[in-house]
Scaffold this active site. Sequence first.
Site, PDB file in Angstrom:
ATOM      1  N   ASP A 102      34.485  16.595  33.921  1.00 47.42           N
ATOM      2  CA  ASP A 102      33.282  17.150  34.792  1.00 47.42           C
ATOM      3  C   ASP A 102      34.165  18.622  35.635  1.00 47.42           C
ATOM      4  OD1 ASP A 102      31.790  15.124  34.975  1.00 47.42           O
ATOM      5  OD2 ASP A 102      32.671  13.694  36.375  1.00 47.42           O
TER       6      ASP A 102
HETATM    7  N1  URA Z   1      35.073  10.039  34.472  1.00 50.77           N
HETATM    8  C1  URA Z   1      34.019  10.929  35.348  1.00 50.77           C
HETATM    9  O1  URA Z   1      33.669  10.785  36.738  1.00 50.77           O
HETATM   10  N2  URA Z   1      34.702  12.283  34.861  1.00 50.77           N
HETATM   11  C2  URA Z   1      34.931  13.226  34.147  1.00 50.77           C
HETATM   12  O2  URA Z   1      35.426  14.232  33.895  1.00 50.77           O
HETATM   13  C3  URA Z   1      35.657  12.223  33.245  1.00 50.77           C
HETATM   14  C4  URA Z   1      35.444  11.020  33.357  1.00 50.77           C
END
Ligand code: URA
Length: 230
Positions: A102
């Site tokens: 993310d």
């Molecule tokens: N899980 C999430 O919620 N975000 C990420 O960036 C990676 C795994």
Amino acid sequence: MRVDRFLSNLPRFNRQQVRLLLAERRVSVDGVAVSDPHHEVREFSRVCVDGEVLQPGKPARYFMLHKPQGCVSATSDPQHPTVLDLLDEPDKAELHIAGRLDFNTTGLMLITNDGQWSRRLTQPETKLPKVYLVETEQRIGPEYAATFATGVYFAFEDLTTQPAQLELLGPTRARLSIVEGRYHQVKRMFGHFNNKVVCLHRERMGPLALDRALAPGEYRALSENEIRQV
Ligand code: URA
């Protein structure tokens, strides 16, 4: 050159994997499946594994990046910098990301032009653990570990997550190991307990851990040994 040597010379396969590929008849030379390791490969032979043409002229490339906050795990974005903007490499359009993160998640990101290699890392079937450091808004309860080990139901996809291991590091800090990479998976697993993830950092993907010498935004090429571990 012998076909087994041709394949072992590629950074993506070690000798044991080559023996297996041949035994399972997943290799073809000029359209004919071969299992004999001595089979001769000529300069213009077309060598395929699982139907994918191997191009010795185009070397496979593998990078480890320490993703900083505030950049997008995409190859292009109209608004924000992308992880590929951090790479000073030619032919970046050929590269892809093995397991996105993310916008505000930090940590290990692997980038390559080798689709088979990245699939081995990310496919849930290979069960390679992806390890995250998690910081949450509320206290992490004693019941979380058992729930994560059993699996959390995601209504949107109508599935239950695969067993995951949680190690408590403090009242609001934990290390979580998962084998899948579903959309916002870690945040949604903690969301099951209405607990917001405020910091998320990926430490490891399978055998590869983030190099501590890399500051956020820095990257390096993987060593041959690292490539072969996957
Ligand atoms: N899980 C999430 O919620 N975000 C990420 O960036 C990676 C795994």
